[in-house]
Each structure stands twice: as structure tokens, then as C-alpha cells.
Design an enzyme around this catalytic site. Structure first.
Site, PDB file in Angstrom:
ATOM      1  CG  HIS A   1      38.326  18.054  91.687  1.00  0.00           C
ATOM      2  ND1 HIS A   1      39.259  17.138  92.128  1.00  0.00           N
ATOM      3  CD2 HIS A   1      38.184  17.839  90.354  1.00  0.00           C
ATOM      4  CE1 HIS A   1      39.681  16.421  91.091  1.00  0.00           C
ATOM      5  NE2 HIS A   1      39.044  16.809  90.016  1.00  0.00           N
TER       6      HIS A   1
ATOM      7  CE  LYS B   1      36.627  14.728  92.018  1.00  0.00           C
ATOM      8  NZ  LYS B   1      36.404  13.279  91.789  1.00  0.00           N
TER       9      LYS B   1
ATOM     10  CG  PHE C   1      43.193  18.130  83.634  1.00  0.00           C
ATOM     11  CD1 PHE C   1      41.947  17.663  83.250  1.00  0.00           C
ATOM     12  CD2 PHE C   1      43.326  19.466  83.949  1.00  0.00           C
ATOM     13  CE1 PHE C   1      40.853  18.511  83.182  1.00  0.00           C
ATOM     14  CE2 PHE C   1      42.234  20.329  83.891  1.00  0.00           C
ATOM     15  CZ  PHE C   1      40.997  19.853  83.504  1.00  0.00           C
TER      16      PHE C   1
ATOM     17  CD  GLU D   1      32.680   8.894  86.512  1.00  0.00           C
ATOM     18  OE1 GLU D   1      32.664  10.128  86.717  1.00  0.00           O
ATOM     19  OE2 GLU D   1      33.083   8.071  87.365  1.00  0.00           O
TER      20      GLU D   1
ATOM     21  CG  HIS E   1      36.825  11.701  88.257  1.00  0.00           C
ATOM     22  ND1 HIS E   1      37.759  11.821  89.266  1.00  0.00           N
ATOM     23  CD2 HIS E   1      37.084  12.723  87.398  1.00  0.00           C
ATOM     24  CE1 HIS E   1      38.548  12.854  89.018  1.00  0.00           C
ATOM     25  NE2 HIS E   1      38.156  13.429  87.901  1.00  0.00           N
TER      26      HIS E   1
ATOM     27  CB  CYS F   1      41.857  14.701  89.043  1.00  0.00           C
ATOM     28  SG  CYS F   1      41.911  16.305  88.246  1.00  0.00           S
TER      29      CYS F   1
END
Lengths: 91, 410
Positions: B337, B332, B397, B311, B300, B161
Site C-alpha cells: 500500500h 497492492k 481514510f 468495494e 483499491h 490513500c
């Protein structure tokens, strides 16, 4: 070149070229048909004519007419030896 | 050290096929999430995605499409927009000093899945001769180089990501250190295939569908969040050395000033607040900024519980008492995403936020989460009198964290 019309039709339908572009002497490179597109074209022709191109670099293909000549040659070999296409070696 | 400026931007997203329509949709809170339309849709539990709905393939001649996976098509369209806006020409000797920095998580996923289907389901004797060049992760990078005649260094980043955020950050560094004069940087993703969606489904990270309002199913920082919605898209930015941009009379949209990249080294999927905080601090340090100088954060913000809490904690660690003062948005919720593309898409959103001084909302934050107590701009778009520095967070990830800081150019 019995297969010329079929080759030209395929180049028009699958690659979006115009009938005027795909005359027998037209250089594939100048048409934007690079080596990968040439293989794609040959795979489509293999399916259409039930033939198998031998692969490798023994055959030089530079123009639309070269493709048709190669197809004609393979069709002729196939007519003389029908079992030939069943041989392994190209998959 | 050179100064690095942005002179062009382009994007293709579930919210629109250009920067203007994309940002307008963000401000309007219009969601790009919809029901999955595919013959195999019945095999997917969630059944919602964020697809690019406009015709993409129609932008390319048939002959070109032979070797272009959807991801490369999206890449080229975004790059074309960015190059056009920048008015930059890479031909001639200049192109030897320019680079491509591109991110993607799964490259030509659609072509790979088709090939496997042909081979394993339909017993094909052979596959398309262009399979390899469509699937490889650097396909988009190569196609961009060919279209624009860019002949300097090219790099393809794949860190899930954060892929395109890393690409932007590394392009920034390459220009900052004088390695290249200009770059096309960004990323693309096109992986809305049955196999890929099923794989994500098994990870238990995808949002439950809101039966009544499926388009609101992704709810970052909301107590009723349940995960993210997979999407596709691309974004490209033209980064240039300030002097070169000014010399050719380019319009400067923003200045990139800092980049932080860290690795959690803890878990392959679980985010780690301290690693994220370190990336933010590194970006601020490179930018020469104090935390209190940051006016906005594009989070994010995936809408997973673990991600939201991590976060939020990371922002608190970096900004301390200032954390609650900073308007944060998680876009998002609306565009889904976009995986390898998402960092660049969100950086682009952050730059538009900088330019307009309007922060897009974090949509669908219906139930504030006591554990996420920062200012997520849930009420709607917010106009700010002062908005000069923005930060964009991207966490992938594998534990990669990439943070970019940009400021109003002056």
C-alpha cells in the site's frame, strides 16, 4: 582568512562541490549554494568551530571568502571574550 | 470540453524503478514485500514492508539533497521518467499554461521524524535549516516545478490513500475545462519510519506475517486476508489537452475520460460502499459510458476485510449483473500500500493493462471468500481480446473516494 581551507573542505565534502569551484572569490549563488544551503553550511561550521553566528541579516555573505571572514571574526571575538559563546540568543 | 490524453508515465515502486519493470513484476506475480531492514525493526510487530530497494539519493547531487526528503526524491525520479517519455518541454511561455497536481499523504515524514528524534532524544539545540522545506506536504510539488520550469497553477492534495488519484482527477478536470494545457500529475509517499509504522500498527490494519512466505502476506479478496503492507513509491503521468499533444507529435498512451470524487461522511476509517459506488457512477457519467462498457477495474483492494467487502459491494451496486463479468485486480498484494502514491501507481498499472490487454493477477488469493464473489483474476495474468475501458478505484481514510476512467485512444 585562517578558516578558509576548512570552509572550502566542508563545501567539497558536504555539498559535493569541487576544490576548483570553491575559491575564495567564488559567488555562493553561482555555485548553487542558496540561502538555505548557506545556513546549513554555517550550522556545520558552528559545530566544527564551537562558535555561534549572530543570525539576522547584519552580515552580508556572498562568497566563499565571506564565510571564512565571518568565521575568523567570530573566532577572534571568542578568543578575546571566551564567555561570549555561552550567552543565549541563538539556538 | 477538451479531450485529455496521457503522453508520459513514470514510476518508482517496490517492484522496480520504471514502468516496464513495474508492470512486468505485476504480471509475473513477483512481490515487493520483504523483511524490514532497520536498526529499529525489532520494535515493529509485523516487520514487513514494501520498500523501494534501488538507490534513490544517488540520482541527486549532494547540494540538492540538502533540501530533498526521500518523498521529493521519489517524486522527481517519477516525474523525470514521465517528462522524458512525453518528450515535453515546459520552458518558455508554454510553462505558464501548465500545472502540477501532486498527492501525498504524509509528505516529508522521514525528515520530520528525524527532527523529532534530534530534538527530543538527542536534545539538539537546533534543527536542520531545511527541515520545514523538506517536511511540508507541497515540497514535492515545488521541487517538480523548479526542475521542469512549470509556472502555471500547482496543487497538493492530501486525502490519505486516494491523494494521488485525486491529483490525477483534478488535473484531468483542469485540462478538460481549459484551465491548463498540460500537467504533471501523480503522487509520492515515503513514510517507512518507525513512528509512522508504529502508528499504523496501532490501527490494526496491517497484515499478519505469513511465517513461511512473508512476501505473500497481503491477500486482497482472500478469505485469509489480514490487512495491508505499508510501502513507498511514486508515479507521475503527463496529461495533455489532445490538440496540444497531437500538434507536437506526441505518442498518446491513453485517454482519461472520467473522474468521480465523493465523500462517505460516515466514519473516519470505515469504508462505505454507497460512497464508493457514487464515485464510480460519477466517473462513468463524465466519461459518457454505460457500466457494461467497462472492461477492467484496478481495485483499491487493500486486503482488509472491511475494505474488500465494501468495494465488492460497491462494484455490485454499480455494475449489477455485469459485476461478475469484469476482471478485477488488486495489485497492492504485490507492491504494497503506497498510500498517497498508490492511486497514481495503480492508474499507471491500469493504463499499462489497457495498452497490453493483459490484466495483472490478484496475487495471493489462496482462499476465495464467499462474500467476495467477483472475478479477481486470481489464476495469473489474463490476456483479453477486448480491453478498451479501464477504471481505477482509490478510497482514502477520511472517507474520500476517487475513481478514474481511461480508455484506449482513438
Amino acid at each position: 582568512m585562517n578558516s578558509l581551507q576548512t570552509v572550502q573542505q566542508l563545501l567539497v565534502e558536504e555539498f559535493g562541490l569541487t576544490p576548483a569551484q570553491v575559491h575564495a572569490e567564488a559567488a555562493l549563488e553561482e555555485l548553487g549554494v542558496d540561502s538555505l544551503a548557506t545556513i546549513e553550511c554555517m550550522f556545520l561550521l558552528e559545530d566544527k568551530f564551537k562558535i555561534r553566528f549572530p543570525g539576522g541579516d547584519a552580515v552580508v555573505i556572498k562568497t566563499v571568502g565571506d564565510i571564512a571572514r565571518e568565521v575568523d571574526s567570530l573566532l577572534a571575538q571568542q578568543a578575546n571574550a571566551p564567555a561570549a559563546t555561552d550567552k543565549p540568543g541563538h539556538s | 470540453m477538451k479531450r485529455v490524453v496521457v503522453t508520459g508515465m513514470g514510476t518508482v515502486t517496490p517492484l522496480g524503478g520504471d514502468v516496464v519493470s513495474f508492470f512486468a513484476a505485476l504480471l509475473a506475480g513477483r512481490s515487493g514485500i520483504r523483511k524490514l531492514e532497520a536498526p529499529w525493526a525489532g520494535s515493529i510487530n509485523a516487520g514487513i514492508v514494501a520498500p523501494v530497494s534501488e538507490d534513490i539519493a544517488g540520482h541527486f547531487p549532494k547540494l540538492k539533497l540538502i533540501s530533498l526528503d526521500r518523498v521529493s526524491q521519489l517524486s522527481l525520479l517519477a516525474a523525470r521518467q514521465a517528462v522524458a517519455q512525453a518528450g515535453i518541454d515546459f520552458s518558455g511561455a508554454h510553462g505558464e499554461h501548465c500545472g502540477i497536481f501532486w498527492g501525498t499523504g504524509m509528505g516529508g515524514a522521514s525528515t520530520l521524524e528525524s527532527a523529532y528524534n534530534d530534538l527530543l532524544i538527542h536534545s539538539a539545540a537546533r534543527l536542520k535549516p531545511t527541515t520545514v522545506v523538506m517536511v511540508m506536504n507541497n515540497a514535492s510539488t515545488g521541487q517538480i516545478s523548479i526542475e521542469f520550469n512549470i509556472r502555471g497553477p500547482s496543487y497538493t492534495y492530501s486525502s490519505a490513500c486516494s491523494s494521488s488519484a485525486v491529483a490525477l482527477g483534478e488535473a484531468f478536470r483542469a485540462i478538460r475545462f481549459g484551465l491548463v494545457k498540460a500537467a504533471i500529475a501523480g503522487g509520492a509517499e515515503a513514510m517507512l519510519t518507525q513512528g509512522v509504522i508504529k502508528s499504523w500498527e496501532s490501527l490494526q490494519t496491517l497484515a499478519r506475517v505469513d511465517a513461511e512466505h512473508p512476501e505473500t502476506s497481503c491477500r486482497p479478496f482472500s478469505a485469509d486476508r489480514s490487512g495491508f503492507v505499508l510501502g513507498e513509491g511514486a508515479a507521475a503521468l503527463i496529461l495533455e489537452e489532445e490538440g496540444a499533444a497531437k500538434a507536437r507529435g506526441a505518442t498518446i498512451l491513453a485517454e482519461i475520460t472520467g473522474y468521480g470524487n465523493t465523500t462517505d461522511a460516515t466514519h473516519i476509517t470505515q469504508p462505505e460502499a454507497s460512497g464508493q459506488a457514487r464515485a464510480m457512477r460519477l466517473a462513468l457519467a463524465e466519461a459518457g459510458l454505460m457500466p457494461e462498457q467497462v472492461d477492467h477495474i484496478n481495485a483499491h483492494g487493500t486486503g482488509t476485510r472491511a475494505g474488500d467487502l465494501s468495494e465488492t459491494s460497491a462494484v455490485r451496486q454499480v455494475f449489477g449483473a455485469q459485476a461478475k463479468r469484469i476482471p478485477i485486480c488488486a495489485t497492492k498484494a504485490l507492491h504494497g500500500h503506497l498510500m498517497g502514491a498508490t492511486g497514481a501507481v495503480e492508474m499507471l498499472a491500469a493504463i499499462e493493462t489497457l495498452r497490453t490487454r493483459i490484466v495483472p493477477p490478484t496475487a495471493h488469493l489462496f482462499h476465495p471468500d464467499p462474500e467476495c464473489d467477483l472475478d479477481y483474476v486470481s489464476e495469473g495474468p489474463r490476456q483479453l481480446a477486448k480491453l478498451d475501458v479501464v477504471m481505477s478505484n482509490s478510497f482514502g481514510f477520511g472517507g474520500n473516494n476517487a475513481v478514474i476512467v481511461a480508455r484506449r485512444y482513438s
